[in-house]
Design a protein around this motif. Structure first.
Motif, PDB file in Angstrom:
ATOM      1  N   THR A 193      -5.482  -1.531  -7.812  1.00 38.42           N
ATOM      2  CA  THR A 193      -6.756  -1.289  -8.020  1.00 38.42           C
ATOM      3  C   THR A 193      -7.434  -1.333  -6.751  1.00 38.42           C
ATOM      4  N   ALA A 194      -8.464  -0.320  -6.577  1.00 37.15           N
ATOM      5  CA  ALA A 194      -9.624  -0.223  -5.380  1.00 37.15           C
ATOM      6  C   ALA A 194      -8.874   0.479  -4.172  1.00 37.15           C
ATOM      7  N   VAL A 195      -7.707   0.716  -4.185  1.00 40.07           N
ATOM      8  CA  VAL A 195      -6.817   1.282  -3.251  1.00 40.07           C
ATOM      9  C   VAL A 195      -7.552   2.632  -2.885  1.00 40.07           C
ATOM     10  N   GLY A 196      -8.013   2.834  -1.458  1.00 37.07           N
ATOM     11  CA  GLY A 196      -8.793   4.032  -0.897  1.00 37.07           C
ATOM     12  C   GLY A 196     -10.332   4.239  -1.482  1.00 37.07           C
ATOM     13  N   THR A 197     -10.641   2.859  -1.616  1.00 32.18           N
ATOM     14  CA  THR A 197     -12.259   2.984  -2.046  1.00 32.18           C
ATOM     15  C   THR A 197     -12.834   2.061  -1.178  1.00 32.18           C
ATOM     16  N   LYS A 198     -14.080   1.897  -1.066  1.00 33.83           N
ATOM     17  CA  LYS A 198     -15.222   1.212  -0.249  1.00 33.83           C
ATOM     18  C   LYS A 198     -14.696  -0.524  -0.630  1.00 33.83           C
ATOM     19  N   LEU A 199     -14.393  -0.590  -1.659  1.00 31.50           N
ATOM     20  CA  LEU A 199     -14.047  -2.071  -2.117  1.00 31.50           C
ATOM     21  C   LEU A 199     -12.718  -2.461  -1.543  1.00 31.50           C
ATOM     22  N   ALA A 200     -11.809  -1.669  -0.699  1.00 35.45           N
ATOM     23  CA  ALA A 200     -10.681  -2.140  -0.244  1.00 35.45           C
ATOM     24  C   ALA A 200     -10.882  -2.094   1.363  1.00 35.45           C
ATOM     25  N   GLU A 201     -12.176  -1.874   1.714  1.00 41.51           N
ATOM     26  CA  GLU A 201     -12.126  -1.795   3.270  1.00 41.51           C
ATOM     27  C   GLU A 201     -11.985  -3.204   3.996  1.00 41.51           C
ATOM     28  N   GLY A 202     -11.200  -3.217   5.031  1.00 39.78           N
ATOM     29  CA  GLY A 202     -11.161  -4.541   5.616  1.00 39.78           C
ATOM     30  C   GLY A 202      -9.920  -5.475   5.327  1.00 39.78           C
ATOM     31  N   LYS A 203      -9.480  -5.111   3.796  1.00 39.90           N
ATOM     32  CA  LYS A 203      -8.315  -5.611   3.509  1.00 39.90           C
ATOM     33  C   LYS A 203      -7.036  -5.210   3.762  1.00 39.90           C
ATOM     34  N   GLU A 204      -5.878  -6.030   3.644  1.00 42.24           N
ATOM     35  CA  GLU A 204      -4.541  -5.654   3.902  1.00 42.24           C
ATOM     36  C   GLU A 204      -4.107  -4.665   2.706  1.00 42.24           C
ATOM     37  N   VAL A 205      -3.445  -3.574   3.131  1.00 43.90           N
ATOM     38  CA  VAL A 205      -2.972  -2.696   2.270  1.00 43.90           C
ATOM     39  C   VAL A 205      -1.493  -2.498   2.679  1.00 43.90           C
ATOM     40  N   ARG A 206      -0.658  -2.444   1.692  1.00 42.47           N
ATOM     41  CA  ARG A 206       0.812  -2.565   1.756  1.00 42.47           C
ATOM     42  C   ARG A 206       1.431  -1.663   0.728  1.00 42.47           C
ATOM     43  N   GLU A 207       2.367  -0.951   0.880  1.00 41.99           N
ATOM     44  CA  GLU A 207       3.263  -0.055  -0.055  1.00 41.99           C
ATOM     45  C   GLU A 207       4.310  -1.065  -0.641  1.00 41.99           C
ATOM     46  N   ILE A 208       4.222  -1.043  -2.147  1.00 42.34           N
ATOM     47  CA  ILE A 208       5.227  -2.022  -2.818  1.00 42.34           C
ATOM     48  C   ILE A 208       5.578  -1.262  -3.778  1.00 42.34           C
ATOM     49  N   GLY A 209       7.100  -1.065  -3.786  1.00 39.37           N
ATOM     50  CA  GLY A 209       7.400  -0.214  -4.848  1.00 39.37           C
ATOM     51  C   GLY A 209       7.022   1.304  -5.066  1.00 39.37           C
TER      52      GLY A 209
END
Lengths: 217, 226
Positions: free
Chosen positions: B124-140
């Motif tokens: 949820t929220a990947v690629g949106t303003k609400l994910a800015e500054g948060k760690e994103v990691r590919e899982i499965g």
């Protein structure tokens, strides 16, 4: 809008009825605010479609009669509703586990824009809005098995809402599977928008002229 | 004998400190612990972080707490709604901080806090303003955002019936965020419409077991406004 388009364009109710006709018995469905909410009215009572509302209802029924309102029973749009026989209540974390855990067969949302890769923008009304209300839109767009969008084909001043790239802030990436507009039904596939149905009296070329991305048939 | 009931609001609010994070249940007008919010105003704690789905409506309750300048920061999914006038004014004047969280992420962050999960990854929220500054990691094969648990120093909860152990049941859509906030609060304070004798609530239907509850006060106010 030309007269031919204006006369045969689907109304909000007709769009909702089209969506309802495509929902098979047994699906668990979450309906967003606006036109999507109307969809429930067009599902025949004999077809068991289970409507979920993210504030903790599964098996939501229609609005009650004015003298039979239960003040404790509201939907995600804060309207008074009913619960069907077989329905259940759950708290917010369980309700969103249904959404985020991929248990909801279909979510129907409104949108400002949908891009040809399935990106959806439906929460912030402008890039400058610093306090937009996201609610459950991002969870629903990502979590439901299928995402259908219902919206007008263009803005009031005629700008396309089906585009190559969304200008409004995104709700989710590559999430939309199908779009019902007042002019057409389109699927989103690998290659972009595919037109499945157009209103009477409007040609493919006329539809293309009102769309901000390449259409295929 | 365990008895979590308190008989006055001063006892119910005892120990809530300035700077506390306060989780407030409710969705729309239903399941809101309005009497506890009024008591918190009376109690006087300030510099609060409030976690609630909405940023208050009208000028009473949560809106009044904000208008009195007690809330430094609000964490919610739906700040801008019909009647959220006080929030709008404070936010425009730069007098309140805002963290917008997708509704499901908000619920899950509190569930995680209650369950001892420090953080989790969600698409949820990947690629949106609400994910800015948060760690994103590919899982499965799916990109996911790292979200952290959201604890409350205090949770204010409304239920339908409670017993003296703090076992709770709710009424229809009045359940909403209340059970998950009860789990996530270090000090969970409940207002209940009805009181049951211990043993009267069917163990099969208790939604919030008393382990998540610290204090209960009986507030039989009736129905939410239509």
């Amino acid at each position: 809008m030309s007269d031919a388009v204006k006369n045969s364009a689907w109304s909000r109710a007709e769009m909702a009825a089209k969506v309802a006709a495509a929902i098979p018995e047994g699906w668990y469905v979450n309906l967003g605010i606006g036109i999507p909410t109307l969809v429930a009215d067009f599902v025949p009572a004999t077809r068991e479609v289970v409507i979920h509302s993210e504030n903790g209802l599964l098996g939501m029924g229609p609005a009650p009669a004015k003298d039979a309102i239960d003040p404790w029973l509201i939907n995600a749009g804060k309207q008074h509703v009913t619960l069907r026989t077989g329905g259940s209540y759950m708290h917010h974390a369980d309700s969103f586990a249904m959404i985020r855990g991929g248990h909801i067969d279909l979510c129907v949302l409104g949108a400002f824009e949908v891009a040809s890769n399935g990106d959806i923008a439906n929460w912030a009304t402008s890039v400058n809005d610093t306090a937009p209300a996201v609610g459950g839109a991002m969870d629903l767009a990502v979590g439901a098995k299928r995402l259908w969008v219902v919206m007008e084909h263009t803005t009031k001043d005629g700008r396309p809402r089906l585009v190559d790239q969304c200008q409004y802030p995104l709700t989710a990436l590559a999430a939309v599977d199908r779009i019902y507009t007042n002019l057409a039904v389109l699927d989103v596939v690998e290659s972009g928008f595919v037109v499945r149905e157009i209103i009477d009296g409007v040609s493919f070329d006329e539809l293309q002229a009102r769309t901000g991305a390449r259409l295929s048939q | 004998m365990i008895d979590k009931f308190v008989t006055n609001m001063a006892d119910a609010m005892s120990g809530i400190a300035d700077g506390a994070t306060v989780l407030v249940g409710g969705f729309g007008q239903v399941g809101q612990p309005n009497a506890l919010i009024e008591a918190l105003i009376e109690h006087g704690a300030k510099d609060l972080t409030v976690v609630a789905n909405n940023a208050g409506t009208g000028r009473a309750g949560l809106a009044r707490l904000m208008e009195l300048g007690r809330v430094r920061r609000i964490v919610c999914s739906f700040p801008r709604s019909t009647g959220s006038v006080v929030f709008e004014e404070l936010y425009a004047a730069g007098k309140i901080e805002l963290e917008i969280v997708p509704q499901g992420t908000l619920a899950e962050r509190m569930r995680a806090a209650g369950a001892g999960v420090r953080a989790f990854y969600t698409p949820t929220a990947v690629g949106t303003k609400l994910a800015e500054g948060k760690e994103v990691r590919e899982i499965g094969g799916t990109n996911c955002v790292l979200e952290t648990a959201l604890h409350g120093d205090v949770a204010l909860v409304e239920c339908w019936t409670a017993d003296r152990w703090g076992n709770l049941v709710f009424r229809s859509s009045g359940r909403n965020f209340n059970p998950v906030m009860a789990m996530a609060g270090k000090l969970t304070i409940v207002q209940t419409q009805h009181v049951a004798e211990l043993g009267e609530l069917d163990p099969e239907v208790i939604v919030t077991p008393g382990i998540f509850v610290n204090r209960v006060i009986h507030v039989p106010y009736g129905d939410p406004p239509l």
